[in-house]
Design an enzyme around this catalytic site. Structure first.
Site, PDB file in Angstrom:
ATOM      1  N   THR A 145       0.855  -1.162   0.000  1.00 23.80           N
ATOM      2  CA  THR A 145       0.000   0.000   0.000  1.00 23.80           C
ATOM      3  C   THR A 145       0.900   1.224   0.000  1.00 23.80           C
ATOM      4  OG1 THR A 145      -1.582  -1.317   1.233  1.00 23.80           O
ATOM      5  CG2 THR A 145      -1.816   1.063   1.442  1.00 23.80           C
ATOM      6  N   GLU A 193      -6.922  -7.509  -4.180  1.00 23.63           N
ATOM      7  CA  GLU A 193      -7.574  -7.184  -2.915  1.00 23.63           C
ATOM      8  C   GLU A 193      -8.497  -8.288  -2.408  1.00 23.63           C
ATOM      9  OE1 GLU A 193      -6.787  -5.233  -0.166  1.00 23.63           O
ATOM     10  OE2 GLU A 193      -6.479  -3.885  -1.856  1.00 23.63           O
TER      11      GLU A 193
END
Length: 575
Positions: free
Chosen positions: A376, A415
């Site tokens: 991230t 994800e």
């Protein structure tokens, strides 16, 4: 103590500080009179500051940085992922934008299990079946249209130029690209044709040009979110998915909408914390831990003392039980937020923590008292008016699922691995999660992303966040505690070595030089178990008003920025 060699850590030992007195070795925070931008890539920081200099507000700068990072930080910056944005406006309004990826409409709870009910390795992390419906473009466009002041074309123009003309790679850029060499070679027609040079890794000094991505950015510049979720870009995403065993359809893209939610809020020693609500667990867990720790004299116990670390580790352990068991997408799960943030509940958890005895994680369970019923990127921005934006967005793993929507330049997320593929089986971050986070069509997976803003008397004093999977929460928390409880300046707080406990597995992860060997022995005698560090986080933080909360401004400077030394691509830039 299970200290394996720290080669897996990205932290240079010269930057890992062993105790509070060693913080003098930290570089000084970056300073600014009118605003501050801290991102994981120096070119993106310059883009954000240029927007501020040209009269844009913090939201304008945040959206420009988001698009720029999709170009210059492709390992995590993205158009094909999702994330969260916490906003505190100068007039006191607070809001939270949820542009987290969602499960496709054809998703099922058991889609990553084999016929015997076992998780199929890599199915939720590699390839098009791992991809959730992207939310980044939707989120950026909502933020700009509702809270920004500048026209979209002006905001996206720097990203288009960086993609079309290219930028020269530095060592940090090359190091990140090297991580994904094997992925690029498997996706040679798309990502491999962009991020490899004649089939081999790119080198320092070469220019990375992304023509396909520039075309996608131009489409968004012209048409807004419709330029991504409709038209030729959407067609390319759907076609690539269905040609490669994925399940994303045009209906998924049509259905996607950013949610605007009330942030999680709590108070800690006179400071007000504004953070991420579900489908992020970040704000809830940070506030739950802070509620527990507020009952202990942490400053008096001393920075990384045995007793202080014991209380912090145990608070983390208890809060992660709740995180992994109860929280999920608020459209699908009734999150017990009021209960988890209740000060009386924190008192019960403190009562369960023995002063000199570690709990056994495997014996802490949801429904058993007191628990009743990597990668991230993050960036932080504050403008001269006092508007603050904290953004964490992601592809999940570095370079997501390792695939690209053909001819778009858009790297796609993995994800779906953040869901519970099977109850009791850990995901890539070792999180063992429950039914609340099971896969369902249109559902957002539970996240640890924790874009956070801290205020005092209604004014912004800190903006902080980080990438790092399940370690996001604890790294963000410890940075805030380093400033509030221990009086560090913002760079010292970011540099300081960190530790992480997430309930399961049993061990607490320690970065190099987190504390002394004597302290470790004391903690082990109390029942704590330790392991070496996981991959490093990359904190991006801003302190407003003074280098530390107990200090005074230096000259005309009001803004102090800290970029994490654990990765060498970022930049804190004030003006």
């Amino acid at each position: 103590m299970k200290y394996e060699p720290f080669a897996k850590s990205l932290i240079a030992t010269s930057l890992a500080l062993s105790c509070l007195t060693a913080h003098a070795a930290s570089v000084a925070p970056a300073t600014g009179e009118n605003g501050m931008v801290v991102t994981a890539q120096h070119l993106a920081s310059h883009v954000g500051v240029d927007v501020l200099k040209n009269g844009g507000n913090a939201v304008d700068a945040a959206v420009a940085v988001g698009y720029a990072l999709a170009v210059v930080y492709p390992a995590a910056g993205n158009l094909g992922g999702g994330g969260f944005m916490t906003i505190q406006l100068a007039d006191g309004r607070k809001t939270f934008l949820d542009f987290r990826e969602k499960a496709p409409l054809a998703a099922t709870a058991n889609m990553y299990l084999d016929k015997d009910g076992n998780v199929v390795p890599d199915l939720s992390t590699r390839g098009h079946l791992a991809v959730g419906v992207p939310g980044t473009v939707s989120g950026m466009e909502l933020a700009l249209s509702k809270y920004g002041t500048k026209p979209r074309k002006e905001i996206i123009a720097p990203a288009i130029k960086l993609a079309e003309d290219g930028f020269v790679l530095e060592q940090g850029d090359v190091d990140l690209l090297d991580y994904a060499t094997d992925m690029f070679k498997k996706d040679i027609k798309d990502s491999g044709s962009i991020f490899l040079s004649n089939g081999e890794p790119m080198q320092v000094g070469q220019k990375l040009v992304q023509k396909d991505l520039s075309k996608t950015l131009r489409e968004i510049s012209e048409k807004g979110a419709d330029g991504f979720y409709k038209g030729w870009v959407a067609d390319a995403i759907v076609t690539s998915s269905q040609a490669n065993k994925g399940i994303i359809t045009q209906a998924d893209l049509d259905k996607y909408k950013t949610r605007e939610l009330a942030p999680i809020e709590c108070d800690y020693r006179g400071y007000h914390v504004v953070s991420a609500p579900p489908p992020s667990s970040g704000g809830v867990v940070i506030c739950e831990i802070m509620n527990i720790l507020e009952g202990y004299p942490m400053k008096d116990l001393g920075y990384h003392s045995a007793q202080g670390m014991h209380y912090q580790i145990e608070a983390m352990r208890h809060a992660y039980v709740d995180r992994n068991s109860y929280l999920g997408d608020p459209d699908f799960v009734k999150n017990p937020i009021a209960h988890l943030l209740d000060k009386n509940y924190a008192t019960k958890l403190r009562e369960a923590i023995k002063p000199q005895k570690a709990a056994v994680s495997s014996e802490l369970k949801p429904g058993v008292a007191p628990h009743e019923g990597n990668n991230t990127t993050h960036y932080s921005i504050v403008d001269k008016w006092g508007n603050a934006v904290s953004v964490t967005y992601t592809l999940n793993d570095w370079f997501g699922a390792g695939v690209m929507a053909s001819k778009t330049g858009v790297i796609l997320n993995d994800e779906m691995d953040d869901f519970t593929s099977k109850i009791g089986v850990p995901n890539m971050y070792g999180l063992v999660q429950g039914e609340a986070n099971a896969i369902a069509p249109g559902k957002a997976p539970l996240s640890s992303m924790s874009p956070t803003i801290v205020t005092k008397d209604g004014k912004v004093v800190m903006v902080v966040g980080t990438p790092g999977g399940s370690r996001i929460i604890t790294a963000t928390l410890l940075t805030m505690l380093n400033v509030i409880d221990y009086g560090m300046n913002i760079q010292e707080a970011v540099d300081a070595p960190r530790f992480h406990q997430q309930w399961l597995p049993e061990e607490t992860n320690l970065e190099a030089f987190t504390t002394s060997p004597d302290t470790v022995k004391i903690l082990e005698s109390w029942g704590h178990k330790f392991a070496g560090p996981q991959d490093a986080n990359h904190l991006a933080a801003i302190l407003v008003g003074a280098p530390s909360l107990g200090g005074k401004p230096v000259g005309k400077n009001r803004f102090y920025g800290a970029n994490d030394p654990r990765r060498n691509t970022g930049l804190s830039l004030g003006y």
